[in-house]
Design a protein around this motif. Sequence first.
Motif, PDB file in Angstrom:
ATOM      1  N   LEU A  10       0.810  -1.205   0.000  1.00 28.78           N
ATOM      2  CA  LEU A  10       0.000   0.000   0.000  1.00 28.78           C
ATOM      3  C   LEU A  10       0.843   1.254   0.000  1.00 28.78           C
ATOM      4  CD1 LEU A  10      -2.391  -1.263   2.747  1.00 28.78           C
ATOM      5  CD2 LEU A  10      -2.875  -1.092   0.338  1.00 28.78           C
ATOM      6  N   SER A  11       0.389   2.313  -0.707  1.00 31.23           N
ATOM      7  CA  SER A  11       1.172   3.548  -0.698  1.00 31.23           C
ATOM      8  C   SER A  11       0.382   4.742  -1.179  1.00 31.23           C
ATOM      9  CB  SER A  11       2.396   3.325  -1.552  1.00 31.23           C
ATOM     10  OG  SER A  11       2.940   4.510  -1.963  1.00 31.23           O
ATOM     11  N   CYS A  12       0.793   5.963  -0.820  1.00 29.74           N
ATOM     12  CA  CYS A  12       0.100   7.166  -1.260  1.00 29.74           C
ATOM     13  C   CYS A  12       0.916   8.432  -1.096  1.00 29.74           C
ATOM     14  CB  CYS A  12      -1.196   7.303  -0.502  1.00 29.74           C
ATOM     15  SG  CYS A  12      -2.215   8.554  -1.193  1.00 29.74           S
ATOM     16  N   VAL A  13       0.538   9.505  -1.794  1.00 31.77           N
ATOM     17  CA  VAL A  13       1.314  10.745  -1.749  1.00 31.77           C
ATOM     18  C   VAL A  13       0.811  11.681  -0.660  1.00 31.77           C
ATOM     19  CG1 VAL A  13       1.939  12.760  -3.051  1.00 31.77           C
ATOM     20  CG2 VAL A  13       1.647  10.606  -4.181  1.00 31.77           C
ATOM     21  N   ALA A  14       1.712  12.536  -0.184  1.00 30.67           N
ATOM     22  CA  ALA A  14       1.305  13.514   0.805  1.00 30.67           C
ATOM     23  C   ALA A  14       0.231  14.393   0.230  1.00 30.67           C
ATOM     24  CB  ALA A  14       2.496  14.349   1.202  1.00 30.67           C
ATOM     25  N   ALA A  15      -0.829  14.585   0.973  1.00 35.51           N
ATOM     26  CA  ALA A  15      -1.874  15.439   0.505  1.00 35.51           C
ATOM     27  C   ALA A  15      -2.496  16.183   1.629  1.00 35.51           C
ATOM     28  CB  ALA A  15      -2.906  14.606  -0.234  1.00 35.51           C
ATOM     29  N   PRO A  16      -2.862  15.517   2.770  1.00 34.85           N
ATOM     30  CA  PRO A  16      -3.668  16.156   3.756  1.00 34.85           C
ATOM     31  C   PRO A  16      -3.343  15.808   5.190  1.00 34.85           C
ATOM     32  CG  PRO A  16      -4.925  14.815   2.245  1.00 34.85           C
ATOM     33  CD  PRO A  16      -3.479  14.510   2.075  1.00 34.85           C
ATOM     34  N   LEU A  17      -4.346  15.718   6.067  1.00 37.44           N
ATOM     35  CA  LEU A  17      -4.085  15.828   7.480  1.00 37.44           C
ATOM     36  C   LEU A  17      -4.902  14.826   8.264  1.00 37.44           C
ATOM     37  CD1 LEU A  17      -3.279  17.470  10.020  1.00 37.44           C
ATOM     38  CD2 LEU A  17      -5.100  18.995   9.370  1.00 37.44           C
ATOM     39  N   LEU A  18      -4.363  14.337   9.408  1.00 35.70           N
ATOM     40  CA  LEU A  18      -5.001  13.232  10.079  1.00 35.70           C
ATOM     41  C   LEU A  18      -4.603  13.173  11.528  1.00 35.70           C
ATOM     42  CD1 LEU A  18      -6.222  10.200   9.552  1.00 35.70           C
ATOM     43  CD2 LEU A  18      -3.862   9.628   9.419  1.00 35.70           C
ATOM     44  N   ALA A  19      -5.179  12.238  12.250  1.00 41.00           N
ATOM     45  CA  ALA A  19      -4.821  12.055  13.651  1.00 41.00           C
ATOM     46  C   ALA A  19      -3.476  11.384  13.783  1.00 41.00           C
ATOM     47  CB  ALA A  19      -5.891  11.208  14.334  1.00 41.00           C
ATOM     48  N   ALA A  20      -2.816  11.610  14.930  1.00 46.46           N
ATOM     49  CA  ALA A  20      -1.501  11.019  15.159  1.00 46.46           C
ATOM     50  C   ALA A  20      -1.579   9.512  15.204  1.00 46.46           C
ATOM     51  CB  ALA A  20      -0.908  11.558  16.454  1.00 46.46           C
ATOM     52  N   GLU A  21      -2.662   8.935  15.736  1.00 41.17           N
ATOM     53  CA  GLU A  21      -2.887   7.498  15.744  1.00 41.17           C
ATOM     54  C   GLU A  21      -4.227   7.227  15.068  1.00 41.17           C
ATOM     55  OE1 GLU A  21       0.708   6.708  17.368  1.00 41.17           O
ATOM     56  OE2 GLU A  21      -0.775   5.261  16.619  1.00 41.17           O
ATOM     57  N   PRO A  22      -4.319   6.140  14.280  1.00 45.88           N
ATOM     58  CA  PRO A  22      -5.599   5.833  13.636  1.00 45.88           C
ATOM     59  C   PRO A  22      -6.716   5.757  14.673  1.00 45.88           C
ATOM     60  CG  PRO A  22      -3.862   4.491  12.718  1.00 45.88           C
ATOM     61  CD  PRO A  22      -3.263   5.213  13.883  1.00 45.88           C
ATOM     62  N   ALA A  23      -7.754   6.530  14.467  1.00 43.52           N
ATOM     63  CA  ALA A  23      -8.849   6.608  15.416  1.00 43.52           C
ATOM     64  C   ALA A  23      -9.983   5.684  14.991  1.00 43.52           C
ATOM     65  CB  ALA A  23      -9.345   8.052  15.500  1.00 43.52           C
ATOM     66  N   PRO A  24     -10.905   5.354  15.912  1.00 41.07           N
ATOM     67  CA  PRO A  24     -12.024   4.487  15.540  1.00 41.07           C
ATOM     68  C   PRO A  24     -12.975   5.168  14.570  1.00 41.07           C
ATOM     69  CG  PRO A  24     -12.246   5.282  17.818  1.00 41.07           C
ATOM     70  CD  PRO A  24     -10.874   5.650  17.350  1.00 41.07           C
ATOM     71  N   GLY A  25     -13.023   6.488  14.563  1.00 45.44           N
ATOM     72  CA  GLY A  25     -13.876   7.188  13.618  1.00 45.44           C
ATOM     73  C   GLY A  25     -13.258   7.242  12.238  1.00 45.44           C
ATOM     74  N   LEU A  26     -13.913   7.943  11.320  1.00 38.58           N
ATOM     75  CA  LEU A  26     -13.398   8.067   9.960  1.00 38.58           C
ATOM     76  C   LEU A  26     -12.309   9.126   9.922  1.00 38.58           C
ATOM     77  CD1 LEU A  26     -16.545   7.846   7.661  1.00 38.58           C
ATOM     78  CD2 LEU A  26     -14.942   6.050   8.294  1.00 38.58           C
ATOM     79  N   LEU A  27     -11.164   8.785   9.399  1.00 39.68           N
ATOM     80  CA  LEU A  27     -10.039   9.713   9.330  1.00 39.68           C
ATOM     81  C   LEU A  27     -10.405  10.910   8.463  1.00 39.68           C
ATOM     82  CD1 LEU A  27      -7.141   7.138   8.895  1.00 39.68           C
ATOM     83  CD2 LEU A  27      -7.965   8.215  10.980  1.00 39.68           C
ATOM     84  N   GLY A  28     -10.113  12.098   8.985  1.00 41.40           N
ATOM     85  CA  GLY A  28     -10.397  13.324   8.262  1.00 41.40           C
ATOM     86  C   GLY A  28     -11.787  13.877   8.490  1.00 41.40           C
ATOM     87  N   PHE A  29     -12.627  13.141   9.234  1.00 44.43           N
ATOM     88  CA  PHE A  29     -14.011  13.577   9.465  1.00 44.43           C
ATOM     89  C   PHE A  29     -14.226  13.936  10.931  1.00 44.43           C
ATOM     90  CE2 PHE A  29     -14.420  11.344   5.522  1.00 44.43           C
ATOM     91  CZ  PHE A  29     -15.484  11.948   4.862  1.00 44.43           C
ATOM     92  N   LEU A  30     -14.984  14.995  11.155  1.00 42.02           N
ATOM     93  CA  LEU A  30     -15.463  15.277  12.494  1.00 42.02           C
ATOM     94  C   LEU A  30     -16.421  14.169  12.924  1.00 42.02           C
ATOM     95  CD1 LEU A  30     -16.159  19.097  12.049  1.00 42.02           C
ATOM     96  CD2 LEU A  30     -14.326  18.070  13.404  1.00 42.02           C
ATOM     97  N   PRO A  31     -16.444  13.826  14.197  1.00 45.52           N
ATOM     98  CA  PRO A  31     -17.302  12.719  14.645  1.00 45.52           C
ATOM     99  C   PRO A  31     -18.759  12.868  14.218  1.00 45.52           C
ATOM    100  CG  PRO A  31     -15.813  13.383  16.408  1.00 45.52           C
ATOM    101  CD  PRO A  31     -15.634  14.390  15.313  1.00 45.52           C
ATOM    102  N   GLU A  32     -19.268  14.081  14.228  1.00 44.37           N
ATOM    103  CA  GLU A  32     -20.684  14.272  13.890  1.00 44.37           C
ATOM    104  C   GLU A  32     -20.984  14.052  12.404  1.00 44.37           C
ATOM    105  OE1 GLU A  32     -18.939  18.544  14.471  1.00 44.37           O
ATOM    106  OE2 GLU A  32     -18.673  16.516  15.285  1.00 44.37           O
ATOM    107  N   HIS A  33     -19.946  13.955  11.577  1.00 42.37           N
ATOM    108  CA  HIS A  33     -20.157  13.727  10.140  1.00 42.37           C
ATOM    109  C   HIS A  33     -19.884  12.281   9.720  1.00 42.37           C
ATOM    110  CE1 HIS A  33     -19.214  18.279   9.494  1.00 42.37           C
ATOM    111  NE2 HIS A  33     -20.438  18.076   9.928  1.00 42.37           N
ATOM    112  N   ALA A  34     -19.302  11.489  10.609  1.00 38.78           N
ATOM    113  CA  ALA A  34     -18.878  10.134  10.234  1.00 38.78           C
ATOM    114  C   ALA A  34     -20.060   9.224   9.921  1.00 38.78           C
ATOM    115  CB  ALA A  34     -18.029   9.530  11.357  1.00 38.78           C
ATOM    116  N   ALA A  35     -21.135   9.306  10.695  1.00 35.94           N
ATOM    117  CA  ALA A  35     -22.279   8.425  10.479  1.00 35.94           C
ATOM    118  C   ALA A  35     -22.919   8.674   9.115  1.00 35.94           C
ATOM    119  CB  ALA A  35     -23.305   8.609  11.596  1.00 35.94           C
ATOM    120  N   ALA A  36     -23.044   9.944   8.753  1.00 35.80           N
ATOM    121  CA  ALA A  36     -23.629  10.263   7.445  1.00 35.80           C
ATOM    122  C   ALA A  36     -22.766   9.722   6.313  1.00 35.80           C
ATOM    123  CB  ALA A  36     -23.798  11.777   7.306  1.00 35.80           C
ATOM    124  N   GLN A  37     -21.428   9.786   6.493  1.00 34.76           N
ATOM    125  CA  GLN A  37     -20.530   9.259   5.469  1.00 34.76           C
ATOM    126  C   GLN A  37     -20.688   7.747   5.336  1.00 34.76           C
ATOM    127  OE1 GLN A  37     -18.757  11.033   3.402  1.00 34.76           O
ATOM    128  NE2 GLN A  37     -17.779   9.298   2.354  1.00 34.76           N
TER     129      GLN A  37
END
Length: 764
Positions: A10-37
Amino acid sequence: MTSPRLLVLLSCVAAPLLAAEPAPGLLGFLPEHAAAQAGLETKFDAQLNPADLRGWLETMAAEPNHVGSPHDKLNAEFTLAKFQEWGWDAHIETFYVLYPTPLTQKLELVAPTTFTARIHEPEIAGDRTSGKTKDALPPYHAYGADGDVTAELVYVNRGMPDDYKELETHGVSVKGRIVIVRYGGGWRGLKPKLAYEHGAVGCLIYSDPADDGYGAGDVYPKGGYRPADGVQRGSVADMPVYPGDPLTPGIGATKDAKRLPLSEAKTVLKIPVMPISYADAQPMLAALAGSVVPPAWRGALPITYHIGPGPAKVHLAITSDWSLKPVYDVIATIKGRELPDQWVIRGNHRDGWVFGAWDPLSGHVAMMAEARSIGALVQSGWKPKRTLVYCSWDGEEPGLLGSTEWAETHADELQKKAVLYLNSDTNSRGFLQVAGSHALQSFVNQVAGSVRDPEMNVSVLARLRASLLVDGSKDGASAPERAIAKQLAAGQEVPIGALGSGSDFTPFLQHLGIGTLSIEFGGEDQQAGVYHSIYDSFDHYDRFGDPGYHYGIALAQTVGRVMLRMADADVLPVHETDFSDTVGRYLEEIHTLADNLRSSTEEKNRLIDANAYILASDPTETYVQPAKEGVVPFLNLAALDNAVLRLKQSAATCDRAGSQALAEGLKLTAAQRAEVETLLQGMEQALTDNTGLPGRDWFRHMIYAPGLLTGYGVKTLPGVREAIEGRRWAEAEKYSAITGHALDVYSDRLDRLSAILKPVPPKN
C-alpha cells in the motif's frame, strides 16, 4: 500497460491531514459527520451490480481496441454516453500523437538452417474473438526503429545489465549482432536500449515457457497460460526519460502543438526490435553454439541453451507507418458544492494491444460502476464537497499517451486544484494491491478494513495482512518480506509501497507532484499467460480472471470509498508521520547501499589482485577476468541526513496538532481554513524540483521515480540512489542537497500547518 507483477503493498502521496494514531472514527471527518458518510457508502454499494461489469466488458472487448482502431473510438463514444446517462458533465478531449504501426515485418533464420517465423497468433477454439484479426495489428513493439539487418545471433538471457557483465566473462560481444532475450527481469524497453548501447543491430524478445507458458501451468485453452504461438506485444519507448508523445515532451499534443522532428525524439529507439513466441524462438535458440549458458539463464524449452555467437544467423526487417494518430480521452466531472476548485481525480485507461479484456478493461468497468453509483447518489440529492473528475484514458499502452498529454495540457490548473489522483489498470481475483504516496497509508488501511473480501468473508485488509505474514515466514523469503512480516506481527499497519511507472499515475505524481494512489486486486488469476496478446479476451477473462466479477465489485467499493471520503472529508486524511518514517527508511537504505558497495568493491579488487577469478575458472572454457573498480569514497550526505531529521520532528508535531484540531471541532477562522486547504493541496509539489533528475528533467519528484535501469520498478530518493549505483560520487552529493532542500520545503509547510492548527501562545 501494467505488467504482471508480485503483490504491491500500500502507498500514497502527501496530501492532507489526520490524527496522530488511527482513530475508531473516519479519518479526516469530524465525529458528527462520520455516520452520514458511512450511510452514503452503504447507498453507494447498493448500486453496484456484477452483471453490469460483465456486460460492459463483453461489449468493449468485442473488437480490436488499439489506438487508431475503429473500435477504440467507438469505446470512447460508448463511455461518454454512459457518463452522460449517469448525470456527469462529460466530454471527449482529443490529442494527436506519434504512433507507429507496422507495415511489413519479416524474421527468418538463414543459417545454419532456414526457418521463417510465423509472427502470428492463430485462432483458438472456444475463444470467440481470437479469429477477429481484420482490424488487429500483428505482434510488434511500438517505437522500435525500422530496419533491415542480417547478423549472427547471441542469447543474452533477460538482456539486463548484469547479463551483459556475465557475457563479458565469456569473451562474447554483441557488437554488430542481433540479440535474443527473454521477457522478465526488467522492463521490455530496456532490453533493446541496452542491446543498442552494447553495439547490437537488432533485438528479439520472446516469452519463455518457464515464465508464463507450460512451465507455469496448463496453456490456453485448457488453462490460462501462454500457448506456444502467444506473443507479448508492448511499447519499447524510452519512457524512463519521459512518457507520452515522443514529439511533444512537456507540452500537450494538441493539433497545433509544436513538434520535434522524428530524428530528435529521444524516446524512439535506434534499432529494430520484435516480440516473438516461444514457438518461433525455439529453432533460433537451438541453432546457437558457443558456451552452454549459466544455470540461471536456462528456460523450459526442450533444448540445450547456448550463448552463441552463431552459427545461427538471422534476418530481421521492419517498416512502419510513422504518422500521427488521434487519442480520445473521456473526461467527466461532478462539481463540488463547497470547494469546487479542489479536484479528486480518478483514472483508468481504455485502450488495449488487441482486445484488452484484462489489461485494461477489467479495471475500466469497475471505474464505470463507481461512476454509475456516484451518479445515482447525485440524482438522490447528494453533492460532493470537492469536485470529482473521472478520466477514461486512451493510448496508455504505447506510452501513457492520453494521460500524459492531458496532464501536460492542464498542468497549471492541476497543480492549483488537484488533491489526489487515483489510478487503476488491471483487476482480477486475489489480493488488494495499493501503491502511491505514503502520507495516506493510515487512510488506505482504514478504507481497506471496511471492504469485505469476496472469497474469505474477512476484510480485504485482513486477507492482505495474512498473505504478507505467510510470505515472510516461508523458507527463502526475502529480507524485505521478513521485515514486513515482523512489522505486522508487532501489530503495525500494513505498509504501503512506492510507485515507479507502468501506468497513468506517472505524469500526475512524478511530473506534476500530485498526491497519488494506485489500487487493484490480483494474484490468483492466470492473466500473465495472455498478457498483451490476442488471447487477452473476454472469454479468457471470464474463465480465468474474475469469474462472477466479484473482485470488480471489491475494487469499485474500495476505490469508491477513497473517492467519496476524499471528496467529503472535513480535512484531507493524511498522517505525515507515515511519510517521514518511510523516507527515513529510504535514507537508511542509501547509507547501507554505499557501505555495501564499498565493502564489495574492496573484496572484488582483492580477489582480482590474487588472481582468484582466473584460478577458479574452468580452463576448458573462455573466461575473461573482470576489471578492477575505483575505491568507493565516504560521501557527504549531511544535507539529506539533516533534512530527514527535521522532517520527522515536523511531521510528528503536525500530526499532533491535526489530531487536537479535529478533536476540538476544527475551530478555525475562514482565513485559517482556506490557508490549511491551500497548504495541504500543494504538499506533494514541495517534493519536486524543476531541475529534474539527471538526464531526464521531465521527472521532477525527488522521492519516487522509475529507475533508468528498471523501467517500471521504483527508485526511491532516486537522484542519490542511482548516482551511488552508477558510481557518480559528485552527483550523489549534489542530489543529496537538492533532495534535502525539497524535504525542507515540505517541512516548512508542515510547520506552518502546525502553527495554524495549534498556534503558539505569544511571548509576553
